[in-house]
Design an enzyme around this catalytic site. Structure first.
Site, mmCIF file in Angstrom:
data_model
loop_
_atom_site.group_PDB
_atom_site.id
_atom_site.type_symbol
_atom_site.label_atom_id
_atom_site.label_comp_id
_atom_site.label_asym_id
_atom_site.label_seq_id
_atom_site.Cartn_x
_atom_site.Cartn_y
_atom_site.Cartn_z
ATOM 1 N N HIS A 112 -28.333 -9.382 20.532
ATOM 2 C CA HIS A 112 -27.160 -9.212 21.264
ATOM 3 C C HIS A 112 -26.405 -7.963 21.071
ATOM 4 C CE1 HIS A 112 -24.493 -9.512 17.930
ATOM 5 N NE2 HIS A 112 -25.304 -10.504 17.518
ATOM 6 N N CYS A 137 -27.894 -11.857 12.710
ATOM 7 C CA CYS A 137 -28.521 -11.833 14.332
ATOM 8 C C CYS A 137 -29.058 -10.111 14.442
ATOM 9 C CB CYS A 137 -27.661 -11.780 15.219
ATOM 10 S SG CYS A 137 -27.144 -13.568 15.742
#
Length: 395
Positions: free
Chosen positions: A344, A370
């Site tokens: 992301h 992430c």
């Protein structure tokens, strides 16, 4: 009553004396006379008691009713005051009818009493309760009133067959050094009941919503996008043709002004030929097509206390934007590869601003597990690469 008893006693005594004088069997008359006298006495006493009780009950009942009845101006009987008070303090909804509560003692222009009229009209399925605030010169406060949809007319929703209108909302746009031309097409669907719809193709894998499809085209390619919709009233379909368009600003030149041919032709519809390599030591993401690197990007993996899991995974979902309350952060262009771990963009705050302190950490371990990318890189990753690509994460 006493005179009646005395008469019978005298008769009995006379008979008794006579029987003694005659010493005849008429003495039995005495006892029979006593029985005859005792029976009416008992009945008379019982009736007298009952009549007294009935008179007392009638007196108390009439006295109580006389206190509770109020006479109106026309001489008729009005509702008892106790019932008026209780009805003014309640709002009743019973048997499908509404009874509006009397208004407060505040002034009202509806009448001198300052109360609203009672409504006992049954509620239909098209009737709604509307609460309105009034601020007129003679009426302040709020009240609840009933109204029918469509200005008093019943609103009937009629069944209708599906209808589709396709139109391009984005495109042509270009990606991967002008090797991909893509469009986004929206379908405006109507019908009653609302139709179920589907596209013949969507290269974004429903990333933009159920009524938007993205079509990726390669050089000189065209595609006819078909959308189908159906409900209980019927079915229909619509088509739109999308064609490759050269990007007039997409030609690359070297320092001598000579045009450069693409080094490799990339088919972005085939996920089997791609590999995403994440090097946590270098904090770098490399995208390979047929074992050739076509793009490299800096990244930020997980911090030591929240490391990014190592192994081989597969991309399986795309999310345009998400807010994570636990971390008070949001981000764009999410691509999931394993459980709660995704690629992301750099985080954004609640106001929609990119967090500068997190941007400055790019290239170092800084995430909660992430893989963070720069906004433009996350957008390219999200829009260009298909799902189902292998992801290799290692040190």
């Amino acid at each position: 009553m006493n005179k009646f008893i005395k008469i019978f006693k005298r008769i009995a005594n006379a008979v008794n004396r006579r029987s003694r004088q005659c010493k005849a069997p008429y003495g039995k008359v005495y006892f029979r006379a006593r029985s005859v006298v005792a029976l009416p006495v008992t009945l008379s006493v019982t009736l007298a008691v009952l009549l007294s009780l009935m008179c007392l009950f009638a007196l108390f009942f009439l006295a109580g009713c006389g206190q509770g009845i109020v006479t109106d101006e026309n001489g008729g009987q009005a509702q008892p005051q106790s019932e008026q008070a209780s009805s003014a303090d309640e709002q009743i909804i019973k048997d499908g009818s509404t009874v509006s509560k009397n208004a407060e003692s505040s002034p009202d222009t509806n009448g001198p009493s300052g109360t609203e009229s009672l409504s006992t009209e049954p509620l239909s399925s098209d009737t709604v309760l509307i609460k309105t605030d009034e601020s007129d010169a003679g009426n302040t406060g709020s009240k609840t009133e009933t109204a029918n949809v469509s200005e008093g007319k019943e609103l009937k929703i009629l069944p209708a067959p599906p209808a589709i209108n396709l139109h391009i909302i984005l495109g042509p746009e270009y990606a991967q050094e002008n090797q991909v031309c893509f469009y986004r097409v929206m379908a405006d669907v109507s019908g009653e009941p609302f139709p179920a719809m589907s596209f013949s193709k969507d290269d974004s894998n429903d990333a933009w919503g159920p009524n938007i499809a993205q079509i990726n085209l390669i050089k000189d390619e065209s595609y006819t996008l078909r959308c189908e919709a159906s409900n209980s009233q019927g079915a229909t379909a619509a088509e739109i043709k999308l064609v490759w368009v050269d990007n007039p600003a997409g030609q690359q030149e070297n320092s001598n002004g000579e045009q450069l041919a693409p080094e490799i032709f990339v088919d972005y519809t085939d996920s089997a030929n791609f590999l995403v390599d994440v090097n946590l030591t270098m904090q770098q993401v490399s995208v390979l097509y047929k074992e050739t690197i076509i793009k490299t990007m800096p990244c930020s993996g997980g911090k030591p206390e929240t490391p990014t899991p190592q192994g081989v995974y597969t991309t399986n979902q795309k999310i345009y934007y998400a807010w994570i309350p636990k971390f008070a952060q949001g981000a764009f262009y999410w691509t999931r590869f394993y459980g709660p771990y995704l690629f992301h963009s750099v985080p954004y705050d609640a106001s929609g601003n990119m967090m500068a302190e997190e941007l400055n950490k790019m290239g170092t371990p800084a995430s909660h597990g992430c893989v963070r990318l720069l906004l433009e890189d996350a957008k390219w990753f999200y829009e260009t690469l298909p799902l189902g690509i292998k992801v290799s994460i290692h040190n």
